[in-house]
Write a protein that holds these residues in place. Sequence first.
Motif, mmCIF file in Angstrom:
data_model
loop_
_atom_site.group_PDB
_atom_site.id
_atom_site.type_symbol
_atom_site.label_atom_id
_atom_site.label_comp_id
_atom_site.label_asym_id
_atom_site.label_seq_id
_atom_site.Cartn_x
_atom_site.Cartn_y
_atom_site.Cartn_z
ATOM 1 N N ASN A 180 -28.217 16.375 -3.258
ATOM 2 C CA ASN A 180 -27.279 16.906 -4.260
ATOM 3 C C ASN A 180 -25.818 16.630 -3.925
ATOM 4 O O ASN A 180 -24.937 16.924 -4.733
ATOM 5 N N GLN A 181 -25.543 16.057 -2.742
ATOM 6 C CA GLN A 181 -24.179 15.674 -2.395
ATOM 7 C C GLN A 181 -24.192 14.285 -1.769
ATOM 8 O O GLN A 181 -24.903 14.049 -0.793
ATOM 9 N N GLN A 212 -25.188 16.621 -7.629
ATOM 10 C CA GLN A 212 -24.157 17.463 -8.228
ATOM 11 C C GLN A 212 -22.753 17.068 -7.781
ATOM 12 O O GLN A 212 -21.789 17.303 -8.503
ATOM 13 N N VAL A 213 -22.646 16.484 -6.590
ATOM 14 C CA VAL A 213 -21.340 16.127 -6.024
ATOM 15 C C VAL A 213 -21.347 14.647 -5.654
ATOM 16 O O VAL A 213 -22.246 14.183 -4.950
ATOM 17 N N LYS A 234 -26.732 16.042 -13.851
ATOM 18 C CA LYS A 234 -26.381 17.296 -13.180
ATOM 19 C C LYS A 234 -25.068 17.214 -12.410
ATOM 20 O O LYS A 234 -24.728 18.127 -11.654
ATOM 21 N N GLU A 236 -21.527 17.704 -11.219
ATOM 22 C CA GLU A 236 -20.565 18.787 -11.427
ATOM 23 C C GLU A 236 -19.198 18.486 -10.834
ATOM 24 O O GLU A 236 -18.188 18.983 -11.333
ATOM 25 N N LYS A 237 -19.162 17.699 -9.772
ATOM 26 C CA LYS A 237 -17.887 17.418 -9.114
ATOM 27 C C LYS A 237 -17.815 15.937 -8.765
ATOM 28 O O LYS A 237 -18.775 15.368 -8.252
ATOM 29 N N LEU A 261 -16.577 16.667 -17.624
ATOM 30 C CA LEU A 261 -15.774 17.136 -16.500
ATOM 31 C C LEU A 261 -14.306 17.189 -16.901
ATOM 32 O O LEU A 261 -13.844 16.387 -17.712
ATOM 33 N N THR A 270 -14.811 21.001 -1.736
ATOM 34 C CA THR A 270 -16.053 20.243 -1.556
ATOM 35 C C THR A 270 -15.795 18.893 -0.906
ATOM 36 O O THR A 270 -16.627 18.390 -0.144
ATOM 37 N N SER A 323 -13.596 18.099 -11.940
ATOM 38 C CA SER A 323 -14.708 19.042 -11.827
ATOM 39 C C SER A 323 -15.010 19.678 -13.172
ATOM 40 O O SER A 323 -14.250 19.551 -14.131
ATOM 41 N N HIS A 324 -16.131 20.394 -13.205
ATOM 42 C CA HIS A 324 -16.493 21.125 -14.413
ATOM 43 C C HIS A 324 -15.472 22.211 -14.705
ATOM 44 O O HIS A 324 -14.888 22.781 -13.791
#
Length: 325
Positions: A180-181, A212-213, A234, A236-237, A261, A270, A323-324
């Motif tokens: 996820n990153q 996500q990242v 998905k 987000e950043k 975003l 992050t 970002s979101h």
Amino acid sequence: MDTGPIYVRERGNLRRVNDIVLAQPKSVSSSCSSCRRTDPFVLRKEHFIFTYNAEGSLRYTTKSLFDITLLFVVDNIYHVDSLVGFPEQIGDKLFAAAEEKHVFLNAEISTKALLLFSDAYGEMVLRSLCLRNRFPLLHERMSEIRTFHSLKSLDLFGCRLGDDHEIFLHLTSSSLASLNQLFIGGNSLSDAGLQKLTAPIRMMKKGLDCLQVLDLSYNPISERAYRYLTCLSKLEKLDLSGTSLKLCTRLKTTIWDLLGLIYSEEPLDTFDHTRCKTEGWAEQVVHQWESNNSHLPKQKKIEESRSSALHFCKFIQGYAHISHP
């Protein structure tokens, strides 16, 4: 393998302790016996714990059967087919014993050994891997790194990936479905490289399902690049710092329309490298790999480091974290 005679001092007298041989197994063919690295029926020095008492006399006690069994399994790890189903506590102790015996430094068996543990214990073996600016380590240990199937976070910033690195296929494989990153900034990654990286996701709908990242900072990417990111549902950043993208109203609108975003006025924590860590049972294994890599000629390593710094610093510009809302 014969370890030679072992003596202990008791009450002022020396006594030999390793001349006791357990019952020998039935005779086997030479081809079968050659498969064993050690004879499990012969007591070995490592089966004992030696200590001194208050009077200075040497004492010994035998290790538990469990500990002796661990040593035997580690010595023959290349014969193990699977560890699936064994309790986590056993896996943890077995991994620690293998690490102590430098199993993961042996190029001949390290990949198979790590795969055994990863298949059985997943993210407990390694959930986060930071290889930031450690490109020699990535290239030298690629086969072992691919065994870490349950990574949640992977930092490959400054690893000289370019547009056609072999790790691209691994990043979008089912092996890293839980990732996820992902940090791949400072890698001379262009639009073509990003297009290739995301091709399996865009065309076959597989890979990076949980991402996500994403850090794409300090890469020579243009406005075409973020169109390849629409497949990351998905996300987000996103960090686009130091790229050729210019912050303007049109860019903000396009990013919002395509990725959902918005621009963040403040840098996001992050993307602060201090949060990146290597975590899991294999943390010390990665450190050992890096220590071995430090034995390269000193001058050569300094030159590579300087060259890398100059290469990646030329993309440094203002920060544009997105970002979101």
